[in-house]
Design a protein around this motif. Structure first.
Motif, mmCIF file in Angstrom:
data_model
loop_
_atom_site.group_PDB
_atom_site.id
_atom_site.type_symbol
_atom_site.label_atom_id
_atom_site.label_comp_id
_atom_site.label_asym_id
_atom_site.label_seq_id
_atom_site.Cartn_x
_atom_site.Cartn_y
_atom_site.Cartn_z
ATOM 1 N N PHE A 247 0.836 -1.198 0.000
ATOM 2 C CA PHE A 247 0.000 0.000 0.000
ATOM 3 C C PHE A 247 0.872 1.250 0.000
ATOM 4 O O PHE A 247 0.678 2.165 -0.788
ATOM 5 C CB PHE A 247 -0.928 0.011 1.224
ATOM 6 N N LEU A 248 1.861 1.264 0.884
ATOM 7 C CA LEU A 248 2.722 2.446 1.010
ATOM 8 C C LEU A 248 3.519 2.688 -0.266
ATOM 9 O O LEU A 248 3.607 3.824 -0.741
ATOM 10 C CB LEU A 248 3.659 2.277 2.214
ATOM 11 N N SER A 249 4.092 1.644 -0.836
ATOM 12 C CA SER A 249 4.918 1.900 -2.021
ATOM 13 C C SER A 249 4.047 2.282 -3.221
ATOM 14 O O SER A 249 4.465 3.067 -4.059
ATOM 15 C CB SER A 249 5.868 0.743 -2.335
ATOM 16 N N SER A 250 2.800 1.776 -3.271
ATOM 17 C CA SER A 250 1.932 2.190 -4.377
ATOM 18 C C SER A 250 1.467 3.636 -4.204
ATOM 19 O O SER A 250 0.940 4.240 -5.118
ATOM 20 C CB SER A 250 0.732 1.250 -4.525
ATOM 21 N N HIS A 251 1.666 4.190 -3.001
ATOM 22 C CA HIS A 251 1.363 5.607 -2.771
ATOM 23 C C HIS A 251 2.639 6.434 -2.636
ATOM 24 O O HIS A 251 2.675 7.452 -1.944
ATOM 25 C CB HIS A 251 0.472 5.780 -1.541
ATOM 26 N N GLN A 252 3.684 5.969 -3.287
ATOM 27 C CA GLN A 252 4.953 6.709 -3.375
ATOM 28 C C GLN A 252 5.678 6.883 -2.058
ATOM 29 O O GLN A 252 6.479 7.805 -1.909
ATOM 30 C CB GLN A 252 4.737 8.086 -4.026
ATOM 31 N N CYS A 253 5.403 6.011 -1.107
ATOM 32 C CA CYS A 253 6.217 6.035 0.106
ATOM 33 C C CYS A 253 7.121 4.809 0.060
ATOM 34 O O CYS A 253 6.749 3.717 0.495
ATOM 35 C CB CYS A 253 5.338 6.015 1.352
ATOM 36 N N ASN A 254 8.305 5.014 -0.501
ATOM 37 C CA ASN A 254 9.200 3.880 -0.767
ATOM 38 C C ASN A 254 10.194 3.618 0.339
ATOM 39 O O ASN A 254 10.834 2.583 0.358
ATOM 40 C CB ASN A 254 9.946 4.099 -2.081
ATOM 41 N N ILE A 255 10.361 4.582 1.214
ATOM 42 C CA ILE A 255 11.291 4.344 2.313
ATOM 43 C C ILE A 255 10.495 3.829 3.509
ATOM 44 O O ILE A 255 9.566 4.480 3.979
ATOM 45 C CB ILE A 255 12.114 5.603 2.665
ATOM 46 N N GLN A 256 10.840 2.644 3.922
ATOM 47 C CA GLN A 256 10.070 1.956 4.947
ATOM 48 C C GLN A 256 10.974 1.255 5.944
ATOM 49 O O GLN A 256 12.058 0.806 5.602
ATOM 50 C CB GLN A 256 9.135 0.927 4.293
ATOM 51 N N ALA A 282 14.318 -9.892 -3.173
ATOM 52 C CA ALA A 282 14.346 -10.536 -4.487
ATOM 53 C C ALA A 282 13.066 -11.336 -4.735
ATOM 54 O O ALA A 282 12.699 -11.597 -5.882
ATOM 55 C CB ALA A 282 15.571 -11.438 -4.602
ATOM 56 N N SER A 283 12.376 -11.697 -3.654
ATOM 57 C CA SER A 283 11.195 -12.554 -3.807
ATOM 58 C C SER A 283 9.883 -11.771 -3.919
ATOM 59 O O SER A 283 8.839 -12.345 -4.199
ATOM 60 C CB SER A 283 11.104 -13.527 -2.623
ATOM 61 N N VAL A 284 9.924 -10.468 -3.686
ATOM 62 C CA VAL A 284 8.692 -9.664 -3.758
ATOM 63 C C VAL A 284 8.880 -8.513 -4.744
ATOM 64 O O VAL A 284 9.964 -7.941 -4.823
ATOM 65 C CB VAL A 284 8.333 -8.972 -2.405
ATOM 66 N N THR A 285 7.805 -8.153 -5.429
ATOM 67 C CA THR A 285 7.849 -6.936 -6.236
ATOM 68 C C THR A 285 6.858 -5.954 -5.632
ATOM 69 O O THR A 285 5.675 -6.258 -5.500
ATOM 70 C CB THR A 285 7.438 -7.224 -7.696
ATOM 71 N N TYR A 286 7.375 -4.813 -5.215
ATOM 72 C CA TYR A 286 6.494 -3.812 -4.641
ATOM 73 C C TYR A 286 5.966 -2.900 -5.736
ATOM 74 O O TYR A 286 6.711 -2.482 -6.611
ATOM 75 C CB TYR A 286 7.227 -3.010 -3.560
ATOM 76 N N PRO A 287 4.659 -2.629 -5.683
ATOM 77 C CA PRO A 287 4.070 -1.788 -6.722
ATOM 78 C C PRO A 287 4.627 -0.370 -6.656
ATOM 79 O O PRO A 287 4.838 0.160 -5.567
ATOM 80 C CB PRO A 287 2.577 -1.800 -6.373
ATOM 81 N N GLN A 288 4.909 0.199 -7.790
ATOM 82 C CA GLN A 288 5.369 1.583 -7.828
ATOM 83 C C GLN A 288 4.243 2.452 -8.356
ATOM 84 O O GLN A 288 3.531 2.058 -9.274
ATOM 85 C CB GLN A 288 6.596 1.706 -8.742
ATOM 86 N N ALA A 289 4.093 3.601 -7.760
ATOM 87 C CA ALA A 289 3.053 4.516 -8.221
ATOM 88 C C ALA A 289 3.427 5.023 -9.605
ATOM 89 O O ALA A 289 4.600 5.256 -9.886
ATOM 90 C CB ALA A 289 2.928 5.679 -7.257
ATOM 91 N N THR A 290 2.431 5.175 -10.459
ATOM 92 C CA THR A 290 2.716 5.782 -11.761
ATOM 93 C C THR A 290 2.708 7.288 -11.591
ATOM 94 O O THR A 290 1.784 7.839 -10.973
ATOM 95 C CB THR A 290 1.655 5.358 -12.808
ATOM 96 N N PRO A 291 3.762 7.948 -12.087
ATOM 97 C CA PRO A 291 3.841 9.406 -11.907
ATOM 98 C C PRO A 291 2.626 10.094 -12.518
ATOM 99 O O PRO A 291 2.167 9.686 -13.563
ATOM 100 C CB PRO A 291 5.114 9.788 -12.656
ATOM 101 N N THR A 292 2.127 11.105 -11.838
ATOM 102 C CA THR A 292 0.931 11.796 -12.356
ATOM 103 C C THR A 292 1.328 13.034 -13.126
ATOM 104 O O THR A 292 2.354 13.646 -12.852
ATOM 105 C CB THR A 292 -0.018 12.195 -11.201
#
Ligand code: C2E
Ligand code: MG
Ligand code: MG
Ligand code: MG
Length: 292
Positions: A247-256, A282-292
């Motif tokens: 959820f966080l990475s799909s909302h552009q919060c990549n530092i966790q 390596a085993s997970v792909t976190y969603p990245q937000a598409t730039p608006t």
């Protein structure tokens, strides 16, 4: 009369306040001794940059090496250290260890990683803070840009003018500033634009309600958006589950930061944790937000 006295004594010893204050006095005494002996170690919790699948920094968290008690959590002894003023010495012990160990990590090959050290209110207002930070940096040889100091909203709002001047001095050394537990204090948002800070850490009480609680998702996404508009970095703390991280990475919060990736560990345990985290990433792909 004897009976009265007896009852008074009885009342004295069963009075919760007194039992509490006795326990506190002994904690205070033990703390004093522990500071003299430097019975503290700093643990490090990695902060992940999920957009690059790497560790970008660490938070330093103090641990008391107590003989009898297995673990005395910082939430119990930091407030005592704060009220007694012992935090000034303890804070210096922590800062020195954190910088020394970070310097050692960097010499062993890692780069682009910083260490964040928590400051308490009393340390923040201490006249000697800025010279102390300068001195520890020069003693340990850590370049200022690899040090970040974490403060809380209430420390800023206490006296905003003074806070701005302390922060400006700290920034002039070259260290970064993060606001910890963001969203739980009473920040006046209008001041946020005037404060020389670099980073907001979204409090764990919001993060642990993600992604299902509508109110907490609303607050979290609003904090992320505000940080971006103000050109501040944003870190989520207390990330425990994959849905929270996604959820966080799909909302552009990549530092966790959180138990999902790594618990706070001693510097000696870090290399093994790094290997474990690499295979996790390596085993997970976190969603990245598409730039608006
Ligand atoms: P904090 O600065 O907000 O630190 C984060 C706390 O959350 C740490 O607790 C950490 O172990 C914990 N944590 C990290 N990831 C997770 C997670 O996924 N789930 C949960 N439930 N917790 C997580 P810790 O080490 O017990 O420290 C508690 C507080 O004590 C810190 O909160 C900070 O305010 C204070 N503290 C710790 N070390 C120091 C220090 O060296 N100096 C000062 N002044 N305060 C410190
Ligand atoms: Mg912190
Ligand atoms: Mg925090
Ligand atoms: Mg805290």
């Amino acid at each position: 009369r004897a009976k009265d006295q007896g009852r008074n004594n009885f009342q004295y010893f069963t009075d919760d306040m007194n039992i509490e204050s006795l326990a506190r006095m002994s904690l205070e005494n033990e703390l004093r001794i522990a500071i003299t002996n430097e019975d503290f170690v700093v643990h490090f919790q990695p902060q992940m940059d999920l957009s690059q699948a790497r560790v970008c920094g660490y938070e330093a968290l103090v641990r008391w090496r107590h003989e009898q008690v297995d673990v005395i959590p910082p939430d119990r002894f930091i407030p005592v250290a704060e009220e007694t003023g012992l935090i000034i010495q303890l804070g210096e012990i922590v800062l020195r260890q954190a910088c020394l160990q970070m310097k050692a990590l960097q010499s062993s090959g890692i780069s682009d990683q910083s260490v964040a050290v928590n400051l308490s209110a009393r340390q923040f207002r201490d006249r000697n803070l800025v010279p102390m930070v300068r001195r520890i940096l020069s003693e340990t040889g850590l370049a200022p840009r690899w040090l970040e100091l974490e403060i809380t909203e209430s420390m800023l709002m206490d006296n905003i003018e003074q806070a701005i001047s302390i922060l400006t001095e700290l920034k002039s050394i070259g260290v970064a500033i993060a606001i910890d537990d963001f969203g739980t204090g009473y920040s006046s948002l209008s001041y946020l634009t005037q404060l020389p800070v670099d980073k907001l850490k979204v409090d764990r009480s919001f993060v642990n309600k993600l992604p299902d609680c509508p109110r907490h998702t609303a607050i979290t996404t609003a904090i992320i958006a505000m940080a971006q508009r103000l050109n501040l970095q944003v870190v989520a703390e207390g990330v425990e589950t994959e849905p929270q991280a996604s959820f966080l990475s799909s909302h552009q919060c990549n530092i966790q930061q959180g138990y999902l990736f790594c618990h706070p560990v001693s510097a000696a345990e870090l290399p093994a944790q790094m290997i474990r985290m690499k295979s996790h990433l390596a085993s997970v792909t976190y969603p990245q937000a598409t730039p608006t």
